[in-house]
Design a protein around this motif. Structure first.
Motif, PDB file in Angstrom:
ATOM      1  N   MET A  46       0.842  -1.207   0.000  1.00 21.69           N
ATOM      2  CA  MET A  46       0.000   0.000   0.000  1.00 21.69           C
ATOM      3  C   MET A  46       0.873   1.251   0.000  1.00 21.69           C
ATOM      4  N   ILE A  47       1.909   1.240   0.835  1.00 20.92           N
ATOM      5  CA  ILE A  47       2.814   2.387   0.912  1.00 20.92           C
ATOM      6  C   ILE A  47       3.591   2.532  -0.396  1.00 20.92           C
ATOM      7  N   ALA A  48       4.110   1.427  -0.903  1.00 17.62           N
ATOM      8  CA  ALA A  48       4.882   1.467  -2.158  1.00 17.62           C
ATOM      9  C   ALA A  48       4.025   1.992  -3.309  1.00 17.62           C
ATOM     10  N   ASP A  49       2.784   1.529  -3.411  1.00 18.49           N
ATOM     11  CA  ASP A  49       1.893   1.992  -4.482  1.00 18.49           C
ATOM     12  C   ASP A  49       1.601   3.488  -4.358  1.00 18.49           C
ATOM     13  N   ALA A  50       1.419   3.954  -3.124  1.00 15.68           N
ATOM     14  CA  ALA A  50       1.166   5.387  -2.916  1.00 15.68           C
ATOM     15  C   ALA A  50       2.379   6.209  -3.342  1.00 15.68           C
ATOM     16  N   LEU A  51       3.572   5.723  -3.063  1.00  5.71           N
ATOM     17  CA  LEU A  51       4.791   6.434  -3.475  1.00  5.71           C
ATOM     18  C   LEU A  51       4.957   6.408  -4.996  1.00  5.71           C
ATOM     19  N   ARG A  52       4.595   5.303  -5.606  1.00  3.06           N
ATOM     20  CA  ARG A  52       4.639   5.229  -7.079  1.00  3.06           C
ATOM     21  C   ARG A  52       3.722   6.276  -7.708  1.00  3.06           C
ATOM     22  N   SER A  53       2.593   6.535  -7.060  1.00  7.24           N
ATOM     23  CA  SER A  53       1.655   7.523  -7.596  1.00  7.24           C
ATOM     24  C   SER A  53       2.247   8.933  -7.580  1.00  7.24           C
ATOM     25  N   LYS A  54       3.337   9.111  -6.854  1.00  3.26           N
ATOM     26  CA  LYS A  54       4.040  10.404  -6.803  1.00  3.26           C
ATOM     27  C   LYS A  54       5.222  10.420  -7.763  1.00  3.26           C
ATOM     28  N   ASN A  55       5.214   9.492  -8.706  1.00  4.46           N
ATOM     29  CA  ASN A  55       6.247   9.394  -9.749  1.00  4.46           C
ATOM     30  C   ASN A  55       7.643   9.110  -9.204  1.00  4.46           C
ATOM     31  N   ILE A  74      15.588  -5.176   2.012  1.00  5.70           N
ATOM     32  CA  ILE A  74      14.840  -3.986   2.435  1.00  5.70           C
ATOM     33  C   ILE A  74      13.410  -4.093   1.916  1.00  5.70           C
ATOM     34  N   ASP A  75      12.482  -3.527   2.665  1.00  4.54           N
ATOM     35  CA  ASP A  75      11.077  -3.583   2.268  1.00  4.54           C
ATOM     36  C   ASP A  75      10.804  -2.698   1.062  1.00  4.54           C
ATOM     37  N   ILE A  76      11.212  -1.429   1.150  1.00  6.68           N
ATOM     38  CA  ILE A  76      10.923  -0.462   0.090  1.00  6.68           C
ATOM     39  C   ILE A  76      12.135   0.451  -0.079  1.00  6.68           C
ATOM     40  N   ILE A  77      12.459   0.753  -1.313  1.00 10.31           N
ATOM     41  CA  ILE A  77      13.339   1.877  -1.604  1.00 10.31           C
ATOM     42  C   ILE A  77      12.603   2.756  -2.602  1.00 10.31           C
ATOM     43  N   ALA A  78      12.450   4.033  -2.235  1.00 13.66           N
ATOM     44  CA  ALA A  78      11.771   5.009  -3.081  1.00 13.66           C
ATOM     45  C   ALA A  78      12.817   5.997  -3.571  1.00 13.66           C
ATOM     46  N   ILE A  79      12.980   6.060  -4.887  1.00  8.43           N
ATOM     47  CA  ILE A  79      14.052   6.855  -5.483  1.00  8.43           C
ATOM     48  C   ILE A  79      13.461   8.054  -6.212  1.00  8.43           C
ATOM     49  N   ASN A  80      13.995   9.230  -5.890  1.00 12.29           N
ATOM     50  CA  ASN A  80      13.650  10.447  -6.616  1.00 12.29           C
ATOM     51  C   ASN A  80      14.803  10.707  -7.579  1.00 12.29           C
ATOM     52  N   ARG A  81      14.630  10.323  -8.823  1.00 17.63           N
ATOM     53  CA  ARG A  81      15.694  10.434  -9.831  1.00 17.63           C
ATOM     54  C   ARG A  81      16.064  11.891 -10.103  1.00 17.63           C
ATOM     55  N   ASN A  82      15.102  12.802 -10.024  1.00 17.42           N
ATOM     56  CA  ASN A  82      15.392  14.218 -10.276  1.00 17.42           C
ATOM     57  C   ASN A  82      16.354  14.792  -9.236  1.00 17.42           C
ATOM     58  N   LYS A  83      16.189  14.384  -7.999  1.00 19.28           N
ATOM     59  CA  LYS A  83      17.034  14.896  -6.915  1.00 19.28           C
ATOM     60  C   LYS A  83      18.215  13.981  -6.593  1.00 19.28           C
ATOM     61  N   GLN A  84      18.249  12.804  -7.230  1.00 23.86           N
ATOM     62  CA  GLN A  84      19.295  11.804  -6.957  1.00 23.86           C
ATOM     63  C   GLN A  84      19.342  11.434  -5.470  1.00 23.86           C
ATOM     64  N   THR A  85      18.144  11.274  -4.882  1.00 29.83           N
ATOM     65  CA  THR A  85      18.018  10.857  -3.483  1.00 29.83           C
ATOM     66  C   THR A  85      17.091   9.660  -3.408  1.00 29.83           C
ATOM     67  N   ALA A  86      17.188   8.951  -2.300  1.00 27.19           N
ATOM     68  CA  ALA A  86      16.311   7.791  -2.088  1.00 27.19           C
ATOM     69  C   ALA A  86      16.058   7.628  -0.602  1.00 27.19           C
ATOM     70  N   GLU A  87      15.023   6.880  -0.311  1.00 24.69           N
ATOM     71  CA  GLU A  87      14.691   6.567   1.075  1.00 24.69           C
ATOM     72  C   GLU A  87      14.381   5.077   1.172  1.00 24.69           C
ATOM     73  N   ILE A  88      15.048   4.436   2.116  1.00 26.86           N
ATOM     74  CA  ILE A  88      14.717   3.054   2.477  1.00 26.86           C
ATOM     75  C   ILE A  88      13.603   3.163   3.510  1.00 26.86           C
ATOM     76  N   ILE A  89      12.508   2.475   3.259  1.00 27.49           N
ATOM     77  CA  ILE A  89      11.343   2.566   4.146  1.00 27.49           C
ATOM     78  C   ILE A  89      11.014   1.170   4.646  1.00 27.49           C
ATOM     79  N   ASP A  90      10.934   1.037   5.953  1.00 30.87           N
ATOM     80  CA  ASP A  90      10.637  -0.258   6.552  1.00 30.87           C
ATOM     81  C   ASP A  90       9.428  -0.133   7.471  1.00 30.87           C
ATOM     82  N   PRO A  91       8.226  -0.458   6.970  1.00 33.10           N
ATOM     83  CA  PRO A  91       7.050  -0.432   7.834  1.00 33.10           C
ATOM     84  C   PRO A  91       7.085  -1.600   8.823  1.00 33.10           C
ATOM     85  N   THR A  92       6.757  -1.308  10.070  1.00 32.00           N
ATOM     86  CA  THR A  92       6.804  -2.306  11.128  1.00 32.00           C
ATOM     87  C   THR A  92       5.523  -2.236  11.934  1.00 32.00           C
ATOM     88  N   ILE A  93       4.879  -3.384  12.116  1.00 32.92           N
ATOM     89  CA  ILE A  93       3.626  -3.441  12.871  1.00 32.92           C
ATOM     90  C   ILE A  93       3.896  -4.213  14.155  1.00 32.92           C
TER      91      ILE A  93
END
Length: 185
Positions: A46-55, A74-93
């Motif tokens: 759900m989180i990954a899909d929401a981040l994909r919707s932000k290109n 890693i659970d998720i890596i979200a990469i912003n190619r324009n800024k050359q930055t990324a975030e590793i995201i690990d949801p934990t319940i």
């Protein structure tokens, strides 16, 4: 979300001698293990899909190698190619036990995944990568840290509401599995 396709067969009851909060968060009750994994994977997607919707360029369940040579996933890596930055995201319940849990989970995840940054930087050709551990309560608690994180990406409140509903549905199913050997999703 349609949970009809999640139905699985489980052994009756549980070998754990009594219920405690760990039933909905750990492998204390092995009969609910598949549901706990499905709950986590559903929230992750759900989180990954929401981040994909932000290109963003988003990858799930990525194998990587830590500085010491150990394997990690890693659970998720979200990469912003324009800024050359990324975030590793690990949801934990986990079951909610203290007000400091969100920051404790975030620090725990940083210790685990920061040693993978060099590897992932080379793999994805990214200059800067950060790590965020996102805590969610097994009873549907959403901490302020998640709200701020969600707002940073301009993700809607609908995502937050859907996460809460999904966590509660799965947690109830895990509890039912523990008590009766059946679940409702």
């Amino acid at each position: 979300m349609n949970f009809q396709d999640i139905h699985m067969m489980f052994p009756s009851g549980c070998s754990a001698s009594s219920y405690d909060e760990r039933v909905v968060e750990t492998s204390l009750c092995t009969s609910g293990e598949v549901l706990r994994i499905k709950r986590h994977n559903t929230i992750r997607s759900m989180i990954a899909d929401a981040l994909r919707s932000k290109n963003l360029d988003v990858h799930e369940e990525v194998h990587c190698i830590a500085d010491g040579g150990s394997n990690r996933r890693i659970d998720i890596i979200a990469i912003n190619r324009n800024k050359q930055t990324a975030e590793i995201i690990d949801p934990t319940i986990r079951f909610e036990i203290s007000a400091t849990q969100p920051s404790e989970v975030n620090e725990e995840k940083k210790k685990i995944y920061e040693p993978t940054i060099q590897y992932l930087s080379a793999k994805y050709n990214i200059e800067k990568i950060t790590v965020t551990g996102l805590f969610f309560g097994a009873r549907g608690t959403i901490p302020k840290a998640f709200v701020k994180w969600r707002e940073k990406y301009k993700l809607t409140r609908d995502l937050q509401d859907a996460i809460v509903t999904t966590i509660i549905k799965f947690s109830v199913a895990i509890f039912r599995q523990h008590l009766y050997g059946v679940h409702s999703i």
